[in-house]
Design a protein around this motif. Sequence first.
Motif, mmCIF file in Angstrom:
data_model
loop_
_atom_site.group_PDB
_atom_site.id
_atom_site.type_symbol
_atom_site.label_atom_id
_atom_site.label_comp_id
_atom_site.label_asym_id
_atom_site.label_seq_id
_atom_site.Cartn_x
_atom_site.Cartn_y
_atom_site.Cartn_z
ATOM 1 N N TYR A 132 0.878 -1.177 0.000
ATOM 2 C CA TYR A 132 0.000 0.000 0.000
ATOM 3 C C TYR A 132 0.914 1.224 0.000
ATOM 4 C CZ TYR A 132 -4.298 2.648 0.770
ATOM 5 O OH TYR A 132 -5.383 3.504 0.626
ATOM 6 N N GLU A 135 1.499 6.245 -3.412
ATOM 7 C CA GLU A 135 0.572 6.598 -4.494
ATOM 8 C C GLU A 135 -0.880 6.278 -4.126
ATOM 9 O OE1 GLU A 135 4.577 6.474 -5.959
ATOM 10 O OE2 GLU A 135 3.424 4.926 -4.893
ATOM 11 N N LYS A 136 -1.080 5.173 -3.409
ATOM 12 C CA LYS A 136 -2.444 4.803 -2.990
ATOM 13 C C LYS A 136 -2.936 5.697 -1.852
ATOM 14 C CE LYS A 136 -2.457 0.018 -4.555
ATOM 15 N NZ LYS A 136 -2.672 -1.392 -4.184
ATOM 16 N N GLU A 138 -1.961 8.805 -1.377
ATOM 17 C CA GLU A 138 -2.212 10.096 -2.015
ATOM 18 C C GLU A 138 -3.576 10.111 -2.704
ATOM 19 O OE1 GLU A 138 0.260 13.143 -4.891
ATOM 20 O OE2 GLU A 138 0.385 11.000 -5.303
ATOM 21 N N LYS A 139 -3.889 9.032 -3.420
ATOM 22 C CA LYS A 139 -5.172 8.931 -4.114
ATOM 23 C C LYS A 139 -6.330 8.921 -3.115
ATOM 24 C CE LYS A 139 -7.603 6.178 -7.565
ATOM 25 N NZ LYS A 139 -7.594 4.978 -8.413
ATOM 26 N N PHE A 140 -6.177 8.168 -2.029
ATOM 27 C CA PHE A 140 -7.201 8.085 -0.994
ATOM 28 C C PHE A 140 -7.462 9.461 -0.371
ATOM 29 C CE2 PHE A 140 -8.095 7.486 3.611
ATOM 30 C CZ PHE A 140 -9.352 6.913 3.505
ATOM 31 N N LYS A 142 -6.733 12.488 -1.612
ATOM 32 C CA LYS A 142 -7.244 13.468 -2.578
ATOM 33 C C LYS A 142 -8.657 13.150 -3.061
ATOM 34 C CE LYS A 142 -2.961 15.125 -4.733
ATOM 35 N NZ LYS A 142 -2.182 15.125 -5.990
ATOM 36 N N GLU A 143 -8.908 11.885 -3.423
ATOM 37 C CA GLU A 143 -10.172 11.531 -4.066
ATOM 38 C C GLU A 143 -11.281 11.147 -3.086
ATOM 39 O OE1 GLU A 143 -9.525 8.689 -7.171
ATOM 40 O OE2 GLU A 143 -7.976 9.916 -8.143
ATOM 41 N N GLU A 144 -10.931 10.445 -2.027
ATOM 42 C CA GLU A 144 -11.978 10.014 -1.087
ATOM 43 C C GLU A 144 -12.176 10.999 0.065
ATOM 44 O OE1 GLU A 144 -12.396 5.916 -0.064
ATOM 45 O OE2 GLU A 144 -11.064 5.282 -1.699
ATOM 46 N N LYS A 146 -11.006 14.102 -0.046
ATOM 47 C CA LYS A 146 -11.097 15.450 -0.653
ATOM 48 C C LYS A 146 -10.254 16.477 0.118
ATOM 49 C CE LYS A 146 -14.349 13.886 -3.426
ATOM 50 N NZ LYS A 146 -14.012 13.504 -4.808
#
Length: 201
Positions: A132, A135-136, A138-140, A142-144, A146
């Motif tokens: 994990y 990158e994962k 960071e995505k979590f 930013k995207e989940e 917010k």
Amino acid sequence: MMISLATLMIISSCKAQNTGSNDINKNMERTTERFDTSTYYMERQGHEYQFEHYLRGKVRQFGGNNGSNYIEYAKKEKDLFGTYKEYYNRTATLKLVGKYYYNDFDCGIWKEYDENGYLIDEYDQDAPYKNYPWEKVEKFVKEELKLDLFDKNVSIRRYVSDKTNIPVWIIHYKVGSNIVSIKINANTGEIIKKGTNPIIK
């Protein structure tokens, strides 16, 4: 018979020498980088020297007193990651270099050199988190969630638990007068704990 035996001994001797030279070559990486002590002592204010560098961004240097090593942090304003360097006090040669996340953890490949500049150790700070990775996370975030990673009210740390030996990510962020904490198991990517606590003033 004797000639064959002698030939075999010569061949095996050559192979042994070649193997040894390959091992030496692996460790022959050398750095000539040195800390600029003259500029540092001439320009520093108090116990540190700060300046802007066109490639490295904001640079902060300190140390050198009472035999302590010289330390340098450098990071561009719009980068999440910076570079850490440590230099030997006696020789001003590079001792340690690696990347760090601007909030609170070391990452990537870190290299350690002896006082003559030869590489003596190299370790991957990201290895425990490969299932994990950043990158994962960071995505979590930013995207989940917010969230803005440059927001000073958002912090991300990571560590390997002494009790369970499980690598974990911890995300803290402010919501109103509370701090939300999320702990993620870096082996599985599962959220293992989420809580909210009031900010203590």
